[in-house]
Write an enzyme that holds these catalytic residues in place. Structure first.
Site, PDB file in Angstrom:
ATOM      1  N   PRO A   1      18.061   6.807  -0.894  1.00 54.09           N
ATOM      2  CA  PRO A   1      17.764   7.780  -1.956  1.00 54.09           C
ATOM      3  C   PRO A   1      18.870   7.972  -3.077  1.00 54.09           C
ATOM      4  CG  PRO A   1      17.438   9.013  -0.121  1.00 54.09           C
ATOM      5  CD  PRO A   1      17.906   7.485   0.400  1.00 54.09           C
ATOM      6  N   ASN A   2      18.529   7.653  -4.346  1.00 52.81           N
ATOM      7  CA  ASN A   2      19.575   8.246  -5.571  1.00 52.81           C
ATOM      8  C   ASN A   2      20.174   6.548  -5.872  1.00 52.81           C
ATOM      9  OD1 ASN A   2      18.850  10.716  -5.766  1.00 52.81           O
ATOM     10  ND2 ASN A   2      20.000  11.081  -3.886  1.00 52.81           N
TER      11      ASN A   2
ATOM     12  N   ARG B   1      25.132   7.325 -12.240  1.00 59.85           N
ATOM     13  CA  ARG B   1      25.381   8.315 -11.266  1.00 59.85           C
ATOM     14  C   ARG B   1      26.841   8.248 -10.915  1.00 59.85           C
ATOM     15  NH1 ARG B   1      23.685   7.887  -4.903  1.00 59.85           N
ATOM     16  NH2 ARG B   1      24.663  10.091  -4.394  1.00 59.85           N
TER      17      ARG B   1
ATOM     18  N   TYR C   1      30.923   5.775  -7.785  1.00 60.29           N
ATOM     19  CA  TYR C   1      30.267   4.703  -7.369  1.00 60.29           C
ATOM     20  C   TYR C   1      30.291   3.306  -8.297  1.00 60.29           C
ATOM     21  CZ  TYR C   1      28.089   7.973  -4.453  1.00 60.29           C
ATOM     22  OH  TYR C   1      28.040   8.880  -3.433  1.00 60.29           O
TER      23      TYR C   1
ATOM     24  N   ASN D   1      21.944   0.683   3.149  1.00 57.81           N
ATOM     25  CA  ASN D   1      22.909   1.755   2.756  1.00 57.81           C
ATOM     26  C   ASN D   1      22.015   3.015   2.630  1.00 57.81           C
ATOM     27  OD1 ASN D   1      24.255   3.369   1.302  1.00 57.81           O
ATOM     28  ND2 ASN D   1      24.983   2.026  -0.328  1.00 57.81           N
TER      29      ASN D   1
ATOM     30  N   ALA E   1      22.511   9.427   1.278  1.00 57.90           N
ATOM     31  CA  ALA E   1      22.575  10.792   1.821  1.00 57.90           C
ATOM     32  C   ALA E   1      21.863  10.794   3.406  1.00 57.90           C
ATOM     33  CB  ALA E   1      22.120  11.641   0.973  1.00 57.90           C
TER      34      ALA E   1
ATOM     35  N   HIS F   1      23.678  10.859   6.709  1.00 59.36           N
ATOM     36  CA  HIS F   1      24.462  11.927   7.442  1.00 59.36           C
ATOM     37  C   HIS F   1      23.607  12.813   8.331  1.00 59.36           C
ATOM     38  CE1 HIS F   1      27.349  10.432   4.789  1.00 59.36           C
ATOM     39  NE2 HIS F   1      26.954  10.534   3.629  1.00 59.36           N
TER      40      HIS F   1
ATOM     41  N   ASP G   1      16.773   6.127  15.256  1.00 57.38           N
ATOM     42  CA  ASP G   1      16.110   5.934  16.222  1.00 57.38           C
ATOM     43  C   ASP G   1      15.015   4.459  15.739  1.00 57.38           C
ATOM     44  OD1 ASP G   1      16.907   7.515  17.752  1.00 57.38           O
ATOM     45  OD2 ASP G   1      14.849   8.825  17.433  1.00 57.38           O
TER      46      ASP G   1
ATOM     47  N   GLU H   1      25.542  -1.485   8.630  1.00 60.08           N
ATOM     48  CA  GLU H   1      25.751  -0.190   7.555  1.00 60.08           C
ATOM     49  C   GLU H   1      26.622  -0.313   6.438  1.00 60.08           C
ATOM     50  OE1 GLU H   1      27.479   2.873   9.548  1.00 60.08           O
ATOM     51  OE2 GLU H   1      26.983   4.524   7.984  1.00 60.08           O
TER      52      GLU H   1
ATOM     53  N   HIS I   1      28.165   1.149   2.609  1.00 55.77           N
ATOM     54  CA  HIS I   1      28.636   2.157   1.828  1.00 55.77           C
ATOM     55  C   HIS I   1      29.329   1.600   0.522  1.00 55.77           C
ATOM     56  CE1 HIS I   1      26.590   5.105   4.349  1.00 55.77           C
ATOM     57  NE2 HIS I   1      27.496   4.295   5.180  1.00 55.77           N
TER      58      HIS I   1
ATOM     59  N   SER J   1      31.288   3.648  -1.431  1.00 54.86           N
ATOM     60  CA  SER J   1      32.467   4.603  -1.302  1.00 54.86           C
ATOM     61  C   SER J   1      32.785   4.678   0.017  1.00 54.86           C
ATOM     62  CB  SER J   1      32.176   6.029  -1.960  1.00 54.86           C
ATOM     63  OG  SER J   1      31.140   6.652  -0.930  1.00 54.86           O
TER      64      SER J   1
ATOM     65  N   ARG K   1      35.609  11.428   1.912  1.00 52.58           N
ATOM     66  CA  ARG K   1      34.960  12.311   1.101  1.00 52.58           C
ATOM     67  C   ARG K   1      34.679  13.884   1.615  1.00 52.58           C
ATOM     68  NH1 ARG K   1      30.218   9.194  -2.023  1.00 52.58           N
ATOM     69  NH2 ARG K   1      30.539  11.191  -3.327  1.00 52.58           N
TER      70      ARG K   1
HETATM   71  C1  DQA Z   1      26.922   6.249  -0.401  1.00 57.29           C
HETATM   72  C2  DQA Z   1      27.733   7.500   0.330  1.00 57.29           C
HETATM   73  C3  DQA Z   1      26.714   8.482   0.873  1.00 57.29           C
HETATM   74  O1  DQA Z   1      27.397   9.778   1.413  1.00 57.29           O
HETATM   75  C4  DQA Z   1      26.088   9.105  -0.508  1.00 57.29           C
HETATM   76  O2  DQA Z   1      25.056  10.256  -0.059  1.00 57.29           O
HETATM   77  C5  DQA Z   1      25.422   8.049  -1.157  1.00 57.29           C
HETATM   78  C6  DQA Z   1      25.875   6.912  -1.427  1.00 57.29           C
HETATM   79  C7  DQA Z   1      27.775   5.390  -0.705  1.00 57.29           C
HETATM   80  O3  DQA Z   1      27.336   3.898  -0.762  1.00 57.29           O
HETATM   81  O4  DQA Z   1      29.052   5.282  -1.001  1.00 57.29           O
HETATM   82  O5  DQA Z   1      24.380   8.088  -2.103  1.00 57.29           O
HETATM   83  O6  DQA Z   1      26.030   5.719   0.809  1.00 57.29           O
END
Ligand code: DQA
Length: 156
Positions: free
Chosen positions: A13-14, A21, A26, A77, A80, A83, A90, A101, A103, A105, A110
């Site tokens: 998401p996002n 953003r 980012y 990635n 959110a 978390h 699963d 995995e 990310h 950031s 954080r």
């Molecule tokens: C993220 C880190 C996550 O905590 C955050 O919610 C994101 C982006 C990252 O790529 O740093 O949306 O996955």
């Protein structure tokens, strides 16, 4: 017969808002820029990359299921969802190939609520805090894990 080794890159998401953003966290590159970076790394490694971004947990779970027996590895990635989305834990646990995995950031540096990753226990590698370069590093990690399955180490 030629076989293609498809790696699935999943964006949560996002991440479709990357570039606009929170650029201080980012950066200014868009998701399309990051996918292009991953694609270039995949071509160099002789892999094919497929990408899906969704703002919906269930769509990502379905994509992980559809990758079973079809894709050789998954880079995710989860944004959110990282978390709290145990459904991703699963689903990834039921995927046989390497899982990386990713990310942009470093969530562990954080806010406290970002410190838990429910994906980490089912990931063979976690790449965090390298900005856009993480997309190249994630593909390279997949290539290494595919070449040396023993490097996965934990019997996943
Ligand atoms: C993220 C880190 C996550 O905590 C955050 O919610 C994101 C982006 C990252 O790529 O740093 O949306 O996955």
């Amino acid at each position: 017969m030629t076989t293609t080794s498809t790696v699935l890159l999943l964006s949560g998401p996002n991440l479709n808002l990357l570039g606009e953003r929170d650029p201080a966290v980012y950066g200014t590159a868009t998701l399309a820029d990051h996918v292009a970076t991953a694609e270039a790394a995949a071509v160099s490694a002789g892999l094919e990359l497929e990408h899906l971004q969704s703002n919906h947990e269930g769509v990502i779970v379905d994509a992980i299921h559809a990758a079973r027996g079809r894709c050789v590895a998954i880079i995710i990635n989860p944004a959110a969802l990282t978390h709290y989305a145990w459904s991703l834990h699963d689903a990834l646990d039921a995927f046989d190939g390497p899982v990386v995995e990713l990310h942009i950031s470093n969530p562990k540096e954080r806010e406290p609520w970002r410190h838990l990753s429910v994906v980490e226990p089912v990931a063979d590698r976690t790449i965090a805090g390298f900005g856009g370069d993480g997309y190249r590093l994630a593909v390279e990690a997949v290539a290494e894990l595919l070449e040396s399955p023993q490097a996965r180490g934990d019997g996943r």
